[in-house]
Every structure is written in structure tokens, then in C-alpha cells.
Design an enzyme around this catalytic site. Structure first.
Site, PDB file in Angstrom:
ATOM      1  CD  GLU A 164       1.792  -5.664   5.690  1.00 12.65           C
ATOM      2  OE1 GLU A 164       2.648  -6.526   5.996  1.00 12.65           O
ATOM      3  OE2 GLU A 164       0.967  -5.837   4.783  1.00 12.65           O
TER       4      GLU A 164
ATOM      5  CD  GLU B  51      -2.019  -7.617   2.885  1.00 12.92           C
ATOM      6  OE1 GLU B  51      -1.800  -6.459   2.467  1.00 12.92           O
ATOM      7  OE2 GLU B  51      -2.354  -7.841   4.048  1.00 12.92           O
TER       8      GLU B  51
ATOM      9  CB  ALA C 168      -0.873  -0.015   1.247  1.00 16.29           C
TER      10      ALA C 168
ATOM     11  N   GLY D 246       0.601  -5.057   0.817  1.00 16.40           N
ATOM     12  CA  GLY D 246      -0.581  -5.109  -0.041  1.00 16.40           C
ATOM     13  C   GLY D 246      -0.303  -5.757  -1.390  1.00 16.40           C
TER      14      GLY D 246
HETATM   15  C1  LIG Z   1      -2.030  -3.179   2.674  1.00 15.03           C
HETATM   16  C2  LIG Z   1      -1.468  -3.236   4.076  1.00 15.03           C
HETATM   17  C3  LIG Z   1      -2.533  -2.849   5.035  1.00 15.03           C
HETATM   18  O1  LIG Z   1      -1.160  -4.578   4.380  1.00 15.03           O
HETATM   19  C4  LIG Z   1      -0.313  -2.317   4.330  1.00 15.03           C
HETATM   20  C5  LIG Z   1       0.906  -2.238   3.431  1.00 15.03           C
HETATM   21  O2  LIG Z   1       0.992  -2.757   2.346  1.00 15.03           O
HETATM   22  S1  LIG Z   1       2.131  -1.287   4.087  1.00 15.03           S
HETATM   23  C6  LIG Z   1       3.422  -1.331   2.850  1.00 15.03           C
HETATM   24  C7  LIG Z   1       4.237  -2.566   2.935  1.00 15.03           C
HETATM   25  N1  LIG Z   1       5.409  -2.440   2.040  1.00 15.03           N
HETATM   26  C8  LIG Z   1       6.588  -2.025   2.445  1.00 15.03           C
HETATM   27  O3  LIG Z   1       6.801  -1.725   3.596  1.00 15.03           O
HETATM   28  C9  LIG Z   1       7.665  -1.956   1.398  1.00 15.03           C
HETATM   29  C10 LIG Z   1       8.187  -0.539   1.249  1.00 15.03           C
HETATM   30  N2  LIG Z   1       9.255  -0.450   0.271  1.00 15.03           N
HETATM   31  C11 LIG Z   1      10.508  -0.891   0.502  1.00 15.03           C
HETATM   32  O4  LIG Z   1      10.833  -1.438   1.531  1.00 15.03           O
HETATM   33  C12 LIG Z   1      11.506  -0.638  -0.584  1.00 15.03           C
HETATM   34  O5  LIG Z   1      10.996   0.358  -1.444  1.00 15.03           O
HETATM   35  C13 LIG Z   1      11.828  -1.894  -1.426  1.00 15.03           C
HETATM   36  C14 LIG Z   1      12.603  -2.917  -0.565  1.00 15.03           C
HETATM   37  C15 LIG Z   1      10.562  -2.547  -1.980  1.00 15.03           C
HETATM   38  C16 LIG Z   1      12.720  -1.499  -2.654  1.00 15.03           C
HETATM   39  O6  LIG Z   1      13.852  -0.770  -2.192  1.00 15.03           O
HETATM   40  P1  LIG Z   1      14.724   0.051  -3.255  1.00 15.03           P
HETATM   41  O7  LIG Z   1      15.056  -0.799  -4.422  1.00 15.03           O
HETATM   42  O8  LIG Z   1      15.849   0.635  -2.476  1.00 15.03           O
HETATM   43  O9  LIG Z   1      13.751   1.184  -3.816  1.00 15.03           O
HETATM   44  P2  LIG Z   1      13.258   2.504  -3.058  1.00 15.03           P
HETATM   45  O10 LIG Z   1      14.196   3.618  -3.368  1.00 15.03           O
HETATM   46  O11 LIG Z   1      12.978   2.214  -1.630  1.00 15.03           O
HETATM   47  O12 LIG Z   1      11.835   2.752  -3.760  1.00 15.03           O
HETATM   48  C17 LIG Z   1      11.713   3.434  -5.024  1.00 15.03           C
HETATM   49  C18 LIG Z   1      10.606   4.458  -4.872  1.00 15.03           C
HETATM   50  O13 LIG Z   1       9.388   3.783  -4.591  1.00 15.03           O
HETATM   51  C19 LIG Z   1       8.815   4.310  -3.400  1.00 15.03           C
HETATM   52  N3  LIG Z   1       8.088   3.252  -2.701  1.00 15.03           N
HETATM   53  C20 LIG Z   1       8.457   1.979  -2.515  1.00 15.03           C
HETATM   54  N4  LIG Z   1       7.549   1.317  -1.817  1.00 15.03           N
HETATM   55  C21 LIG Z   1       6.579   2.199  -1.531  1.00 15.03           C
HETATM   56  C22 LIG Z   1       5.346   2.113  -0.826  1.00 15.03           C
HETATM   57  N5  LIG Z   1       4.899   0.967  -0.300  1.00 15.03           N
HETATM   58  N6  LIG Z   1       4.605   3.235  -0.700  1.00 15.03           N
HETATM   59  C23 LIG Z   1       4.997   4.390  -1.264  1.00 15.03           C
HETATM   60  N7  LIG Z   1       6.135   4.537  -1.972  1.00 15.03           N
HETATM   61  C24 LIG Z   1       6.918   3.453  -2.084  1.00 15.03           C
HETATM   62  C25 LIG Z   1      10.014   4.799  -2.591  1.00 15.03           C
HETATM   63  O14 LIG Z   1       9.605   5.730  -1.641  1.00 15.03           O
HETATM   64  C26 LIG Z   1      10.856   5.393  -3.696  1.00 15.03           C
HETATM   65  O15 LIG Z   1      10.313   6.654  -4.061  1.00 15.03           O
HETATM   66  P3  LIG Z   1      11.238   7.996  -4.012  1.00 15.03           P
HETATM   67  O16 LIG Z   1      11.718   8.108  -2.611  1.00 15.03           O
HETATM   68  O17 LIG Z   1      12.328   7.720  -4.995  1.00 15.03           O
HETATM   69  O18 LIG Z   1      10.294   9.091  -4.439  1.00 15.03           O
END
Ligand SMILES: CC(C)(O)CC(=O)SCCNC(=O)CCNC(=O)[C@H](O)C(C)(C)COP(=O)(O)OP(=O)(O)OC[C@H]1O[C@@H](n2cnc3c(N)ncnc32)[C@H](O)[C@@H]1OP(=O)(O)O
Length: 258
Positions: free
Chosen positions: A132, A112, A65, A109
């Protein structure tokens, strides 16, 4: 309808829906989830579509998400909009088969959403996880419920409590994905599986989907009763007559969804 965060292609009775927010690793914001649900409903009611494939990019099916969007929300906000209930209900209401073709990250998500599909074909680059807990929340779209039914309590606890990622081979061994294919062949394999399903009687494919899904909701005796009733009802269809006649006449069945 024109979409901004997904791309839809329909060919040979298969709707290929591609999540398309490359700058945010296909993070599922309100717009993307809304467009995805609308596209699925369109495909479900489109006579030209017999099977659906959802995919993302090489790097991410979906990284969860949208954390930026959620970070500003209060308890009252998420409770009032019943965050993620609408997506869960709209995807589970789709009657045609849906395959998730997953490459790269399928986290939170994203994992999921893949589990909301009927089965998952994973590229060898796929990584699944429910991280999460690192954000101070728990899963909210099935990560503590569906994942446990797929992989059992121990591995689900491991994923939900440590937030670690599972690679494609581990996911296949655990029963989360049905098969692992080379990343370059992911779409080809998923579309080919979808085309195989599209060749079946749609009536029968939808009944099979419904019966398998009931196994998650019902005790075995009730599930068996449901299966038997649906199985019996298939004998009222022309496609049952055609399928069995075609076998006996050693020819390919020509199903008419009747
Ligand atoms: C549905 C529920 C209720 O279950 C809740 C959820 O889903 S909560 C979200 C769970 N997901 C995460 O915690 C994963 C978050 N992302 C990461 O950990 C990392 O991005 C990665 C390991 C997937 C990839 O890392 P990397 O290759 O270093 O790329 P990044 O520079 O981190 O990401 C690129 C760009 O994408 C944006 N990004 C990534 N994931 C999300 C996200 N879930 N929400 C919003 N944005 C996301 C990240 O911020 C980067 O953007 P910029 O900073 O470059 O603008």
C-alpha cells in the site's frame, strides 16, 4: 443467491469459495467483498457446510483492494462508509473454520483477507505483500496489525515500509502460512484439510477456533482463563463423551455436534 464475482461449490461438507475477477487479478471491489461476505454467512448458516475454503486463481489469490474504485474516493467518502470495516467485521463473525488456499499474488487486501481466515495453505507460487505504501496509503484491513502478530515487528515493518513481496517459503518460515504445497495440489490439499476438520465435532471445532482467536485479543492470564472455561464446558457435551469413549473402545468417533 447468484453471484457474479465469486463461485461457490459445496461438496462433502466443504464450501469452496473461489474469487472470480480474472481480468483484475481478483482485486477486491465493493461487489466482490459484499458477495464474499454473503457467501461466507450463507455457508456459516448452512447445516451441510462444516468448513470453508477461500481461494483465487493460479495467478492471484487477490491483488488487493480495487485501486481503480478507491482512486476516486475522498477522505469524507472513505470515512463515511467506514471503508473495509464491514468486511473485517463480517468475516471475523464467521464461526465455522475458514482456510485460505493461496496461489500467486496475495497483496494488500488480498494478504489481509488471507489473514482474516483461520489458517493459510500456500502454493509454492504464492507471494504475500503489503505494498500500500507505493500507493501513498497504509494497510487498512489488518496489514499493520494482524501481520505484525503473525510475523513480528521487524518483518512486518519491512513488508509495510518497503512494500516488498514475501515468497511462500519465507511466509512459512515467518509463521504467516501453515504449510506450502505444490501449486497443482493446492485445492486438493486445502479441501482435504477442510474435510478432516469437517469430520470433527463442529461444536468442538468452533470452540477451538474461538479460543485460538481470543489469544490475539487477551493477555495470557485472561486467555488461559477463557480456554479453561471453554475446555470445562466441553464436558457438558455428548461429543466429549463420544470422543473419549471411542478412543477407549478403539473405534472412530461418531460426533453429533451435541
Ligand atoms: C485493503 C487496503 C486498505 O489494505 C488497500 C489495498 O489493498 S491497496 C492495493 C494493494 N495492491 C497492490 O498495490 C497491487 C497492485 N497490482 C500490482 O502491483 C500488479 O498488478 C501485480 C504485481 C499484482 C501483477 O502485475 P502484472 O502481472 O504485470 O499484471 P497487471 O498487468 O499489473 O495486472 C493485470 C490487470 O489487473 C489489474 N489489477 C491488478 N491489481 C489491481 C488492483 N489492486 N486493483 C485494480 N486492478 C488491479 C491491472 O490494472 C490490470 O488490469 P488492466 O490494466 O489490464 O485493465
Amino acid at each position: 443467491m447468484a453471484f457474479e464475482t465469486i463461485i461457490v461449490e459445496i461438496e462433502d461438507h466443504v464450501a469452496l469459495i473461489k474469487l472470480n475477477r480474472p481480468d483484475a487479478l481478483n482485486a477486491l471491489n465493493t461487489q466482490l467483498l459484499g458477495e464474499l461476505c454473503t457467501a461466507l454467512e450463507d455457508a456459516d448458516s448452512n447445516d451441510k457446510v462444516r468448513c470453508i475454503v477461500i481461494t483465487g486463481s493460479d495467478k492471484a489469490f487477490a491483488a488487493g483492494a480495487d485501486i481503480k474504485e478507491m482512486s476516486e474516493m475522498s477522505f469524507v467518502d472513505v470515512y463515511n462508509i467506514n471503508l473495509f470495516a464491514d468486511a473485517n467485521d463480517r468475516v471475523t463473525a464467521i464461526r465455522k473454520p475458514i482456510i485460505a488456499a493461496v496461489a500467486g499474488y496475495a497483496l494488500g487486501g488480498g494478504c489481509e483477507l488471507a489473514m482474516l481466515c483461520d489458517f493459510i495453505i500456500a502454493a509454492d507460487t504464492a507471494k504475500f505483500g503489503q505494498p500500500e505504501i507505493n500507493l501513498g496509503v497504509i494497510a487498512g484491513l489488518g496489514g499493520s496489525q494482524r501481520l505484525t502478530r503473525f510475523v513480528g515487528k521487524s518483518k512486518s515493518m519491512d513488508m509495510n515500509l518497503t512494500g516488498r513481496f514475501m515468497d511462500a517459503d519465507e511466509a512459512e518460515r515467518a509463521g504467516l502460512v501453515s504449510r506450502v504445497v505444490p501449486a497443482k495440489k493446492l485445492i486438493e490439499e486445502a479441501v482435504s484439510a477442510a474435510q478432516k476438520i469437517a469430520e470433527k465435532s463442529q461444536l468442538t471445532a468452533m470452540a477451538a477456533k474461538e479460543a485460538v482467536n481470543r489469544s490475539y485479543e487477551l493477555p495470557l492470564s485472561e486467555g488461559m482463563l477463557f480456554e479453561r472455561r471453554v475446555f470445562h464446558s466441553m464436558f457438558a457435551t455428548e461429543d466429549q463423551k463420544e470422543g473419549m469413549a471411542a478412543f477407549l473402545e478403539k473405534r472412530t468417533a461418531q460426533f453429533r455436534d451435541k
